[in-house]
Design a protein around this motif. Structure first.
Motif, PDB file in Angstrom:
ATOM      1  N   LYS A 135      33.419  48.381  27.640  1.00 52.70           N
ATOM      2  CA  LYS A 135      32.357  47.620  28.288  1.00 52.70           C
ATOM      3  C   LYS A 135      31.065  47.625  27.475  1.00 52.70           C
ATOM      4  O   LYS A 135      30.618  48.666  26.994  1.00 52.70           O
ATOM      5  CB  LYS A 135      32.098  48.169  29.688  1.00 52.70           C
ATOM      6  N   GLY A 178      35.749  42.133  32.647  1.00 50.00           N
ATOM      7  CA  GLY A 178      36.203  43.454  33.070  1.00 50.00           C
ATOM      8  C   GLY A 178      36.815  44.200  31.915  1.00 50.00           C
ATOM      9  O   GLY A 178      36.228  44.273  30.849  1.00 50.00           O
ATOM     10  N   THR A 179      38.044  44.690  32.095  1.00 52.39           N
ATOM     11  CA  THR A 179      38.567  45.622  31.093  1.00 52.39           C
ATOM     12  C   THR A 179      39.829  45.190  30.358  1.00 52.39           C
ATOM     13  O   THR A 179      39.889  45.304  29.142  1.00 52.39           O
ATOM     14  CB  THR A 179      38.860  46.977  31.760  1.00 52.39           C
ATOM     15  N   TYR A 236      43.225  42.467  29.657  1.00 54.70           N
ATOM     16  CA  TYR A 236      43.906  41.200  29.880  1.00 54.70           C
ATOM     17  C   TYR A 236      44.789  40.856  28.694  1.00 54.70           C
ATOM     18  O   TYR A 236      44.695  41.444  27.618  1.00 54.70           O
ATOM     19  CB  TYR A 236      42.924  40.065  30.164  1.00 54.70           C
ATOM     20  N   GLU A 289      43.474  43.838  34.652  1.00 55.59           N
ATOM     21  CA  GLU A 289      42.450  44.545  35.425  1.00 55.59           C
ATOM     22  C   GLU A 289      41.158  43.738  35.436  1.00 55.59           C
ATOM     23  O   GLU A 289      40.825  43.073  34.459  1.00 55.59           O
ATOM     24  CB  GLU A 289      42.178  45.932  34.832  1.00 55.59           C
ATOM     25  N   SER A 290      40.445  43.779  36.547  1.00 57.01           N
ATOM     26  CA  SER A 290      39.141  43.136  36.722  1.00 57.01           C
ATOM     27  C   SER A 290      39.264  41.617  36.637  1.00 57.01           C
ATOM     28  O   SER A 290      40.137  41.045  37.286  1.00 57.01           O
ATOM     29  CB  SER A 290      38.132  43.683  35.712  1.00 57.01           C
ATOM     30  N   SER A 291      38.444  40.946  35.828  1.00 62.78           N
ATOM     31  CA  SER A 291      38.445  39.484  35.805  1.00 62.78           C
ATOM     32  C   SER A 291      38.144  38.956  34.409  1.00 62.78           C
ATOM     33  O   SER A 291      37.572  39.658  33.568  1.00 62.78           O
ATOM     34  CB  SER A 291      37.423  38.930  36.808  1.00 62.78           C
ATOM     35  N   THR A 319      37.407  31.410  36.611  1.00 66.34           N
ATOM     36  CA  THR A 319      37.402  32.864  36.613  1.00 66.34           C
ATOM     37  C   THR A 319      38.691  33.375  37.233  1.00 66.34           C
ATOM     38  O   THR A 319      39.024  33.037  38.373  1.00 66.34           O
ATOM     39  CB  THR A 319      36.197  33.426  37.394  1.00 66.34           C
ATOM     40  N   GLN A 352      41.193  36.477  38.457  1.00 65.36           N
ATOM     41  CA  GLN A 352      41.151  37.838  38.975  1.00 65.36           C
ATOM     42  C   GLN A 352      42.418  38.593  38.564  1.00 65.36           C
ATOM     43  O   GLN A 352      43.395  38.002  38.098  1.00 65.36           O
ATOM     44  CB  GLN A 352      41.006  37.821  40.494  1.00 65.36           C
ATOM     45  N   ALA A 353      42.404  39.906  38.721  1.00 67.66           N
ATOM     46  CA  ALA A 353      43.554  40.735  38.367  1.00 67.66           C
ATOM     47  C   ALA A 353      44.814  40.245  39.078  1.00 67.66           C
ATOM     48  O   ALA A 353      44.780  39.928  40.273  1.00 67.66           O
ATOM     49  CB  ALA A 353      43.284  42.189  38.731  1.00 67.66           C
TER      50      ALA A 353
END
Length: 312
Positions: A143, A162-163, A165, A180-182, A201, A203-204
């Motif tokens: 991050k 997020g973290t 993908y 995880e996250s977006s 956007t 999402q997970a």
């Protein structure tokens, strides 16, 4: 094979490696050889006579041969750079067929490259850019809101909010899945596209199968999509033809099969991709097929049960 006094042993070895890397390379070079061979058959007595009348005719011919060799090598190099293999030679990081690699970046982010993948990494004060030339990656992002992590392909961008993908770029198509996250995905803009493309956007547990205008988020099976990180692929009632196409990415050669025949069979389970001999053996036990292996080629056929029994 290319031969000339103007080409060193190292250049010859490099060319040989390129030539055997892919059937497409051999086909391209065969075309070049055919072209040069056609020149040998030209009836150009007048031109030859003129050359022979020159005092330095032999020197000119020697130079001409050298120039032709260099030209042939240049054509081969151009074909290489224009092929998918060119991405591998020019990329900052890449993987060969069947190779899975993990790379730790300077900011603490970690990228996993699937088979046949190639990326460039460009960090600046304002962003962290990963250009995915081809293949598939999973990125675990460290991050840093001041320096967003962006994966870019010819189809658009996927920016981490997020973290973790996954981004896949194959056959001119880009797919994105969020672990995880977006993630914010935006199709590329261009002359025939909106100057301000509509972004989405994700999402997970969701993703897009094609990064393009009008894309819609869909639920994805994360375990199935990321199974390759463990050295295998996961399938659920998948036609054998699709399984073989997926496995072909992990081989340096080709897998030949009749799609109509293979569509009559389905595969459910996990197949290893780091050991193709084991993968073929598993499929042969699970399904009524036989696999014939040759250098850079595997031929998959429906088995003749009675004939196979007699030959065993």
């Amino acid at each position: 094979m290319m031969t000339s006094d103007a080409i060193s042993a190292e250049e010859q070895a490099a060319f040989s490696a390129w030539l055997h890397a892919s059937p497409d390379h051999r086909s391209a070079y065969a075309t070049v050889e055919e072209f040069w061979g056609s020149l040998d058959g030209l009836q150009a007595q007048g031109a030859r006579s003129a050359l022979q009348s020159l005092p330095s005719g032999r020197a000119i011919m020697r130079n001409t041969k050298a120039y032709l060799a260099i030209a042939a090598l240049s054509i081969g190099s151009f074909a290489l750079l224009q092929s998918p293999w060119g991405d591998h030679y020019l990329a900052d990081y890449s993987t060969a067929a069947g190779e899975i690699r993990e790379i730790a970046l300077e900011d603490g982010s970690v990228i996993k490259l699937n088979t046949g993948s190639a990326i460039d990494v460009t960090y600046s004060d304002s962003q962290r850019l990963i250009k995915l030339r081809q293949g598939e990656i999973i990125i675990n992002v460290a991050k840093n809101p001041q320096r967003p992590m962006i994966v870019a392909t010819s189809n658009g961008t996927a920016e981490a909010l997020g973290t973790q993908y996954q981004v896949q770029h194959l056959g001119g198509n880009t797919a994105v899945a969020v672990i995880e996250s977006s993630v914010k995905v935006c199709p590329a803009s261009g002359i025939f596209r909106s100057a301000q493309p509509e972004c989405l956007t994700l999402q997970a547990g969701s993703g897009v199968t094609a990064l393009k205008p009008g894309m819609v988020a869909q639920p994805v099976n994360i375990d199935e999509l990321t199974a390759w990180t463990g050295g295998y692929l996961s399938f659920e009632a998948t036609p054998l033809s699709e399984v073989l196409k997926a496995l072909e990415r992990y081989t340096p050669g080709k897998i030949y099969f009749d799609a109509k025949e293979m569509n009559t069979l389905q595969v459910s389970g996990v197949i290893p991709v780091t050991d193709m001999d084991k993968a073929y053996a598993m499929l042969s036990k699970l399904l009524p097929i036989r696999v014939e292996q040759y250098p850079y080629l595997a031929v998959v056929k429906l088995s003749n049960t009675s004939q196979d029994t007699q030959t065993k």
